[in-house]
Motif scaffolding. Structure first.
Motif, PDB file in Angstrom:
ATOM      1  N   ARG A   1      30.124 -25.773 142.982  1.00 18.46           N
ATOM      2  CA  ARG A   1      29.386 -24.790 143.770  1.00 18.46           C
ATOM      3  C   ARG A   1      29.835 -23.368 143.450  1.00 18.46           C
ATOM      4  NH1 ARG A   1      30.313 -28.126 149.070  1.00 18.46           N
ATOM      5  NH2 ARG A   1      29.857 -30.101 148.014  1.00 18.46           N
ATOM      6  N   ILE A   2      31.114 -23.179 143.178  1.00 18.52           N
ATOM      7  CA  ILE A   2      31.570 -21.863 142.732  1.00 18.52           C
ATOM      8  C   ILE A   2      30.903 -21.510 141.410  1.00 18.52           C
ATOM      9  CG2 ILE A   2      33.549 -20.598 141.776  1.00 18.52           C
ATOM     10  CD1 ILE A   2      33.561 -20.548 144.757  1.00 18.52           C
ATOM     11  N   ARG A   3      30.809 -22.474 140.494  1.00 26.06           N
ATOM     12  CA  ARG A   3      30.151 -22.229 139.210  1.00 26.06           C
ATOM     13  C   ARG A   3      28.674 -21.912 139.422  1.00 26.06           C
ATOM     14  NH1 ARG A   3      31.449 -27.318 135.549  1.00 26.06           N
ATOM     15  NH2 ARG A   3      30.447 -26.035 133.931  1.00 26.06           N
ATOM     16  N   LEU A   4      28.039 -22.631 140.357  1.00 26.13           N
ATOM     17  CA  LEU A   4      26.631 -22.373 140.663  1.00 26.13           C
ATOM     18  C   LEU A   4      26.441 -20.956 141.190  1.00 26.13           C
ATOM     19  CD1 LEU A   4      25.420 -25.680 142.367  1.00 26.13           C
ATOM     20  CD2 LEU A   4      24.339 -24.557 140.424  1.00 26.13           C
ATOM     21  N   LEU A   5      27.296 -20.566 142.121  1.00 32.46           N
ATOM     22  CA  LEU A   5      27.168 -19.227 142.709  1.00 32.46           C
ATOM     23  C   LEU A   5      27.397 -18.144 141.659  1.00 32.46           C
ATOM     24  CD1 LEU A   5      28.992 -19.792 146.120  1.00 32.46           C
ATOM     25  CD2 LEU A   5      26.537 -19.467 145.747  1.00 32.46           C
ATOM     26  N   ALA A   6      28.338 -18.372 140.762  1.00 33.74           N
ATOM     27  CA  ALA A   6      28.580 -17.393 139.705  1.00 33.74           C
ATOM     28  C   ALA A   6      27.352 -17.238 138.817  1.00 33.74           C
ATOM     29  CB  ALA A   6      29.791 -17.815 138.875  1.00 33.74           C
ATOM     30  N   LEU A   7      26.658 -18.341 138.535  1.00 35.26           N
ATOM     31  CA  LEU A   7      25.437 -18.280 137.733  1.00 35.26           C
ATOM     32  C   LEU A   7      24.316 -17.583 138.489  1.00 35.26           C
ATOM     33  CD1 LEU A   7      25.459 -21.861 136.173  1.00 35.26           C
ATOM     34  CD2 LEU A   7      25.773 -19.704 134.939  1.00 35.26           C
ATOM     35  N   LEU A   8      24.155 -17.938 139.769  1.00 38.59           N
ATOM     36  CA  LEU A   8      23.062 -17.364 140.551  1.00 38.59           C
ATOM     37  C   LEU A   8      23.308 -15.893 140.868  1.00 38.59           C
ATOM     38  CD1 LEU A   8      22.302 -20.353 142.951  1.00 38.59           C
ATOM     39  CD2 LEU A   8      21.014 -19.625 140.937  1.00 38.59           C
ATOM     40  N   LYS A   9      24.537 -15.456 140.804  1.00 36.99           N
ATOM     41  CA  LYS A   9      24.824 -14.025 140.951  1.00 36.99           C
ATOM     42  C   LYS A   9      24.245 -13.242 139.774  1.00 36.99           C
ATOM     43  CE  LYS A   9      28.655 -10.779 141.629  1.00 36.99           C
ATOM     44  NZ  LYS A   9      28.459  -9.963 140.408  1.00 36.99           N
ATOM     45  N   GLU A  10      24.129 -13.913 138.615  1.00 37.11           N
ATOM     46  CA  GLU A  10      23.578 -13.271 137.425  1.00 37.11           C
ATOM     47  C   GLU A  10      22.057 -13.279 137.403  1.00 37.11           C
ATOM     48  OE1 GLU A  10      25.498 -11.769 135.205  1.00 37.11           O
ATOM     49  OE2 GLU A  10      27.261 -12.321 136.384  1.00 37.11           O
ATOM     50  N   GLY A  11      21.429 -14.150 138.179  1.00 35.20           N
ATOM     51  CA  GLY A  11      19.974 -14.208 138.163  1.00 35.20           C
ATOM     52  C   GLY A  11      19.452 -15.496 138.763  1.00 35.20           C
ATOM     53  N   GLU A  12      18.150 -15.566 138.943  1.00 29.97           N
ATOM     54  CA  GLU A  12      17.539 -16.750 139.542  1.00 29.97           C
ATOM     55  C   GLU A  12      17.325 -17.825 138.494  1.00 29.97           C
ATOM     56  OE1 GLU A  12      14.194 -14.906 141.328  1.00 29.97           O
ATOM     57  OE2 GLU A  12      12.990 -14.939 139.514  1.00 29.97           O
ATOM     58  N   LEU A  13      17.540 -19.087 138.908  1.00 29.38           N
ATOM     59  CA  LEU A  13      17.488 -20.216 137.996  1.00 29.38           C
ATOM     60  C   LEU A  13      16.833 -21.409 138.671  1.00 29.38           C
ATOM     61  CD1 LEU A  13      21.166 -19.981 136.677  1.00 29.38           C
ATOM     62  CD2 LEU A  13      19.115 -19.355 135.378  1.00 29.38           C
ATOM     63  N   THR A  14      16.305 -22.325 137.871  1.00 29.86           N
ATOM     64  CA  THR A  14      15.764 -23.581 138.371  1.00 29.86           C
ATOM     65  C   THR A  14      16.828 -24.669 138.262  1.00 29.86           C
ATOM     66  OG1 THR A  14      14.938 -24.315 136.219  1.00 29.86           O
ATOM     67  CG2 THR A  14      13.477 -22.910 137.539  1.00 29.86           C
ATOM     68  N   VAL A  15      16.532 -25.829 138.878  1.00 29.81           N
ATOM     69  CA  VAL A  15      17.439 -26.973 138.756  1.00 29.81           C
ATOM     70  C   VAL A  15      17.590 -27.363 137.289  1.00 29.81           C
ATOM     71  CG1 VAL A  15      17.757 -29.412 139.314  1.00 29.81           C
ATOM     72  CG2 VAL A  15      16.936 -27.836 141.067  1.00 29.81           C
ATOM     73  N   LYS A  16      16.480 -27.345 136.556  1.00 22.02           N
ATOM     74  CA  LYS A  16      16.526 -27.687 135.132  1.00 22.02           C
ATOM     75  C   LYS A  16      17.428 -26.732 134.373  1.00 22.02           C
ATOM     76  CE  LYS A  16      13.585 -28.355 131.059  1.00 22.02           C
ATOM     77  NZ  LYS A  16      12.194 -28.271 130.525  1.00 22.02           N
ATOM     78  N   ASP A  17      17.333 -25.433 134.681  1.00 22.65           N
ATOM     79  CA  ASP A  17      18.199 -24.450 134.033  1.00 22.65           C
ATOM     80  C   ASP A  17      19.666 -24.781 134.278  1.00 22.65           C
ATOM     81  OD1 ASP A  17      15.976 -22.968 133.213  1.00 22.65           O
ATOM     82  OD2 ASP A  17      16.021 -21.681 134.988  1.00 22.65           O
ATOM     83  N   VAL A  18      19.986 -25.052 135.539  1.00 21.52           N
ATOM     84  CA  VAL A  18      21.385 -25.271 135.912  1.00 21.52           C
ATOM     85  C   VAL A  18      21.929 -26.555 135.299  1.00 21.52           C
ATOM     86  CG1 VAL A  18      22.963 -25.628 137.839  1.00 21.52           C
ATOM     87  CG2 VAL A  18      21.133 -23.951 138.044  1.00 21.52           C
ATOM     88  N   THR A  19      21.125 -27.606 135.290  1.00 23.76           N
ATOM     89  CA  THR A  19      21.598 -28.859 134.694  1.00 23.76           C
ATOM     90  C   THR A  19      21.916 -28.680 133.215  1.00 23.76           C
ATOM     91  OG1 THR A  19      19.311 -29.577 134.308  1.00 23.76           O
ATOM     92  CG2 THR A  19      20.360 -30.319 136.339  1.00 23.76           C
ATOM     93  N   SER A  20      21.116 -27.877 132.515  1.00 25.81           N
ATOM     94  CA  SER A  20      21.367 -27.662 131.090  1.00 25.81           C
ATOM     95  C   SER A  20      22.623 -26.836 130.861  1.00 25.81           C
ATOM     96  CB  SER A  20      20.165 -26.989 130.424  1.00 25.81           C
ATOM     97  OG  SER A  20      20.004 -25.665 130.896  1.00 25.81           O
TER      98      SER A  20
END
Length: 342
Positions: free
Chosen positions: A30-49
């Motif tokens: 979840r920390i990794r997810l938040l760090a990514l989403l701080k950079e921009g909006e993403l889909t589930v597919k984006d995050v899984t990749s």
């Protein structure tokens, strides 16, 4: 880097909200997810990749973060985009992330994969744009240069900064880039998922970090009333069956004293634009637009015709109409434009 909106530093979290945020955030993925989403909006597919984890696992983590109010979700056709929100919980999450080591190997690797994903999307967007370039170039050649139109738009809006900007029919996201130095938070609405992909790629490339784009119907905007300082409908009305309805809907989103800028063609007789370019209307007269603005409870404060250059009489005239909500601004609370209607 696209961050959906500039964070509101005045947001604070209560005790229960703090506890919920800390519980929801306190896990590696979840920390990794938040760090990514701080950079921009993403889909589930984006995050899984990027993270290399299964879709069900990522969806569970996103659900927990969403329930804690840290992130927001925006459905767009078959996709759902996630972004770091603007709540008190999100402010706490931003503070946590500000203490993360940017050189941490895990976070650094995630950023590298995010940039690779963005490059791939930018290439797809460029290909989409190129496939339609001939058609768009033909239309642009019909009127004064875009640079002249954009300069006139900037003059009409003025140089003073404002809070919220709404671009209806955002297309490539150009206006979100053009005005990004004046607004605190911008939203672009478009019905086309393909065009939104182009806009996201363009905003990322331009480094616009205070705007987001959303899929929506120009006749039923996912924007609350009394939430917009400046709204723009640029070269969109001539595609619509009911331009007046779009104007009324845009007016609904304005704060008291808010402004609406319309840009479109003056009346003309180029019928091929109906046949080849899906134009529904062959321009608009001053009187017609003034009547629509009045019906929408807006006062026309300025109109300007950008006529063809000398020796280019075959070009069309572009007209700008600037109108203002006639209600007087009060101390009543106004809505946040980044919050969708229920």
């Amino acid at each position: 880097m696209i961050e959906s909106v500039r964070p509101n530093n005045n947001r604070r979290a209560g005790v229960d909200e703090l506890v919920a945020c800390l519980r929801a955030s306190g896990e590696t993925t979840r920390i990794r997810l938040l760090a990514l989403l701080k950079e921009g909006e993403l889909t589930v597919k984006d995050v899984t990749s990027i993270l290399g984890q299964s879709q069900p696992r990522i969806s569970r983590h996103l659900k927990l973060l969403s329930e804690a109010g840290i992130i927001q979700r925006y459905p767009e056709g078959a996709w759902v985009y996630y972004r770091l929100g603007d709540s008190g919980s999100a402010a706490v999450a931003r503070t946590i992330l500000s203490h993360a080591d940017p050189d941490d190997p895990v976070l650094a690797a995630d950023r590298e994969r995010l940039e690779a994903l963005r490059r791939a999307k930018a290439e797809e967007a460029a290909a989409y744009f190129a496939s339609r370039a001939d058609s768009w170039d033909q239309e642009r050649n019909l009127h004064v240069p875009d640079a002249a139109v954009e300069a006139a738009m900037r003059r009409a809006v003025g140089s003073k900064p404002f809070d919220s900007f709404l671009d209806l029919g955002t297309g490539t996201g150009r206006l979100l880039d053009l005005f990004q130095d004046q607004y605190s938070r911008g939203i672009g609405i478009d019905a086309s998922q393909s065009m939104l992909s182009v806009a996201r790629a363009n905003l990322a490339k331009a480094g616009v970090n205070n705007a987001q784009v959303r899929q929506g119907d120009i006749y039923a905007l996912p924007i609350p009333p009394r939430s917009t300082d400046v709204a723009v409908i640029h070269q969109v009305l001539h595609y619509l069956e009911e331009p007046s309805r779009a104007i009324t809907e845009a007016a609904r989103t304005l704060r008291p004293g808010g402004r609406l800028l319309l840009v479109d063609f003056a009346p003309h007789d180029l019928e091929f634009l109906r046949e080849k370019h899906a134009h529904r209307r062959l321009g608009f007269s001053h009187e017609q637009v003034a009547r629509w603005l009045d019906d929408a409870n807006l006062d026309l404060v300025k109109q300007q015709d950008l006529c063809p250059e000398e020796g280019k009489s075959e070009q069309l005239t572009v007209t700008l109409w600037l109108a203002q909500d006639r209600r007087i601004a009060t101390d009543l609370p106004v809505a946040d434009p980044t919050q969708e209607l229920a």
